[in-house]
Design a protein around this motif. Structure first.
Motif, mmCIF file in Angstrom:
data_model
loop_
_atom_site.group_PDB
_atom_site.id
_atom_site.type_symbol
_atom_site.label_atom_id
_atom_site.label_comp_id
_atom_site.label_asym_id
_atom_site.label_seq_id
_atom_site.Cartn_x
_atom_site.Cartn_y
_atom_site.Cartn_z
ATOM 1 N N HIS A 127 33.630 -49.942 3.033
ATOM 2 C CA HIS A 127 32.353 -50.595 3.335
ATOM 3 C C HIS A 127 32.403 -51.145 4.754
ATOM 4 C CE1 HIS A 127 34.928 -53.846 1.818
ATOM 5 N NE2 HIS A 127 34.114 -54.731 2.374
ATOM 6 N N PHE A 128 31.243 -51.514 5.302
ATOM 7 C CA PHE A 128 31.151 -51.845 6.718
ATOM 8 C C PHE A 128 30.633 -53.251 7.004
ATOM 9 C CE2 PHE A 128 30.634 -47.244 6.233
ATOM 10 C CZ PHE A 128 31.716 -46.803 6.982
ATOM 11 N N GLU A 129 30.210 -53.961 5.978
ATOM 12 C CA GLU A 129 29.753 -55.334 6.154
ATOM 13 C C GLU A 129 30.565 -56.250 5.250
ATOM 14 O OE1 GLU A 129 25.589 -55.579 5.452
ATOM 15 O OE2 GLU A 129 25.045 -54.195 7.078
ATOM 16 N N LYS A 130 30.928 -57.422 5.763
ATOM 17 C CA LYS A 130 31.729 -58.358 4.978
ATOM 18 C C LYS A 130 31.039 -58.680 3.666
ATOM 19 C CE LYS A 130 34.174 -62.779 5.381
ATOM 20 N NZ LYS A 130 34.436 -63.961 6.235
ATOM 21 N N ASN A 131 31.798 -58.513 2.567
ATOM 22 C CA ASN A 131 31.229 -58.721 1.239
ATOM 23 C C ASN A 131 32.325 -59.275 0.333
ATOM 24 O OD1 ASN A 131 30.261 -58.464 -1.419
ATOM 25 N ND2 ASN A 131 29.027 -56.676 -0.908
ATOM 26 N N PRO A 132 32.225 -60.554 -0.064
ATOM 27 C CA PRO A 132 33.290 -61.153 -0.881
ATOM 28 C C PRO A 132 33.482 -60.461 -2.216
ATOM 29 C CG PRO A 132 31.350 -62.581 -0.825
ATOM 30 C CD PRO A 132 31.132 -61.508 0.186
ATOM 31 N N PHE A 133 32.461 -59.759 -2.706
ATOM 32 C CA PHE A 133 32.557 -59.101 -4.007
ATOM 33 C C PHE A 133 33.217 -57.733 -3.916
ATOM 34 C CE2 PHE A 133 28.904 -61.999 -4.201
ATOM 35 C CZ PHE A 133 29.360 -62.843 -5.196
ATOM 36 N N LEU A 134 33.441 -57.252 -2.699
ATOM 37 C CA LEU A 134 34.157 -55.992 -2.504
ATOM 38 C C LEU A 134 35.585 -56.230 -2.017
ATOM 39 C CD1 LEU A 134 31.408 -53.768 -0.819
ATOM 40 C CD2 LEU A 134 32.148 -53.770 -3.208
ATOM 41 N N TRP A 139 37.792 -51.018 1.285
ATOM 42 C CA TRP A 139 38.350 -51.370 2.593
ATOM 43 C C TRP A 139 37.222 -51.633 3.572
ATOM 44 C CZ3 TRP A 139 40.598 -47.691 6.761
ATOM 45 C CH2 TRP A 139 41.255 -48.439 7.742
ATOM 46 N N LEU A 140 37.264 -52.803 4.207
ATOM 47 C CA LEU A 140 36.266 -53.169 5.207
ATOM 48 C C LEU A 140 36.633 -52.543 6.546
ATOM 49 C CD1 LEU A 140 33.808 -54.784 6.193
ATOM 50 C CD2 LEU A 140 35.340 -56.753 6.492
ATOM 51 N N LEU A 141 35.740 -51.701 7.048
ATOM 52 C CA LEU A 141 35.939 -51.017 8.320
ATOM 53 C C LEU A 141 34.851 -51.453 9.286
ATOM 54 C CD1 LEU A 141 38.011 -48.869 9.296
ATOM 55 C CD2 LEU A 141 36.309 -47.119 8.755
ATOM 56 N N ARG A 142 35.214 -51.718 10.515
ATOM 57 C CA ARG A 142 34.233 -52.246 11.473
ATOM 58 C C ARG A 142 33.259 -51.177 11.941
ATOM 59 N NH1 ARG A 142 36.309 -54.288 17.231
ATOM 60 N NH2 ARG A 142 36.505 -52.035 17.422
ATOM 61 N N GLN A 187 28.034 -40.591 1.198
ATOM 62 C CA GLN A 187 27.413 -41.875 1.535
ATOM 63 C C GLN A 187 27.112 -42.629 0.242
ATOM 64 O OE1 GLN A 187 26.572 -42.210 5.057
ATOM 65 N NE2 GLN A 187 26.479 -44.397 4.607
ATOM 66 N N THR A 188 27.358 -43.923 0.240
ATOM 67 C CA THR A 188 27.018 -44.756 -0.911
ATOM 68 C C THR A 188 26.082 -45.870 -0.465
ATOM 69 O OG1 THR A 188 28.843 -46.324 -0.637
ATOM 70 C CG2 THR A 188 29.294 -44.311 -1.904
ATOM 71 N N GLU A 189 25.621 -46.648 -1.413
ATOM 72 C CA GLU A 189 24.704 -47.745 -1.092
ATOM 73 C C GLU A 189 25.368 -48.780 -0.188
ATOM 74 O OE1 GLU A 189 22.188 -51.265 -3.427
ATOM 75 O OE2 GLU A 189 23.169 -49.667 -4.568
ATOM 76 N N CYS A 245 43.759 -51.095 -1.384
ATOM 77 C CA CYS A 245 42.658 -51.743 -2.115
ATOM 78 C C CYS A 245 41.474 -50.834 -2.399
ATOM 79 C CB CYS A 245 42.182 -52.978 -1.348
ATOM 80 S SG CYS A 245 41.531 -52.617 0.311
ATOM 81 N N GLY A 246 41.246 -49.821 -1.566
ATOM 82 C CA GLY A 246 40.080 -48.961 -1.746
ATOM 83 C C GLY A 246 40.327 -47.747 -2.612
#
Length: 262
Positions: A127-134, A139-142, A187-189, A245-246
């Protein structure tokens, strides 16, 4: 006297707190917890055999393990039915919330959770936006990579069978050959997901493939560059392994197990 019955357990687990599936000497694993719960429920020593290893922090939406249970000769049929029908509830009551038993299936004596699997599928979530539920589950990617280029490289990967370049060194396997039948980015939501299916996987293989494909998506090398990496059979030529984690094991297939009803 006793009769031995082999079972397959279908389970799912959140791997965040565990050092993978396999029993470890100085760390908690899913297999260790499962063996203890089974031994308590069945009142006999139980050792399970899993369909494969998962690394520390890796999740499993579908996982299979087999075990042998000694049933009393004079009541084997009833004991077999009781465990198959009531064992799910009993085991789930003994296991922590992040490990769930889905099904208990009596199988033939030679059935093997690891060697009989005909297909395994994994997903890697980004995912690309900070999300505490993920956090811990993706994996958070910039920066967003180029999906078209990564899918072009993923298609090339499917042309090969020797994946030494994506395997941890010094693993005890006879061959590094795998037959990949699916490798695609979607692509996902909330971001993107990589889906890959093969007859078998090497240790760390999926995370190494994802890291290498991301190098293509970031423009660090062209899709065709994946050929040189695979043909080198050298792990140091491939990309960095992405965080655990992903990663999810999502499906394991057996020729003698019917798929679940829709």
């Amino acid at each position: 006297m006793a009769t031995t019955q082999r079972y397959f357990l279908e389970l799912a687990y959140d791997g965040t707190k565990y050092h993978g599936w396999q029993v470890q000497q100085n760390a908690v694993s899913v297999q260790e917890l499962l063996n203890k719960a089974l031994s308590t429920l069945l009142r006999q020593p139980i050792e399970t055999t899993g369909c494969g290893r998962t690394d520390t922090g890796v999740h499993a939406k579908e996982y299979f393990a087999h075990l042998d249970v000694e049933l009393p000769d004079d009541d084997a049929e009833n004991a077999n039915q009781k465990f198959a029908l009531q064992g799910v509830r009993g085991l789930n009551a003994l296991l922590p919330h992040d490990v769930a038993i889905k099904n208990i299936i009596p199988v033939h004596p030679e059935a093997h959770a690891r060697f009989d699997a005909t297909l395994r599928s994994y997903e890697y979530h980004i995912h690309f936006e900070k999300n505490p539920f993920l956090n811990g589950y993706s994996w958070l990617l910039r920066d967003r990579p180029n999906l078209e280029l990564m899918n072009e490289a993923a298609t090339i990967i499917m042309e090969y069978s020797d994946f030494s370049c994506f395997s941890k060194s010094n693993t005890q396997v006879k061959t590094n050959n795998c037959k990949i039948v699916k490798a695609v980015w979607e692509q996902t939501e909330k971001g993107i997901v990589f889906k890959i299916s093969a007859d078998r996987f090497l240790r760390n293989m999926v995370r190494a493939i994802v890291g290498t494909l991301l190098s293509v998506g970031k423009g660090e090398m062209p899709p065709e560059g994946i050929r040189d990496i695979i043909q080198s059979k050298n792990r140091s030529k491939a990309g960095t392994s992405v965080p655990a984690c992903g990663l999810y094991l999502t499906e394991v297939k057996y020729s003698y197990l019917a798929p679940p009803a829709p």
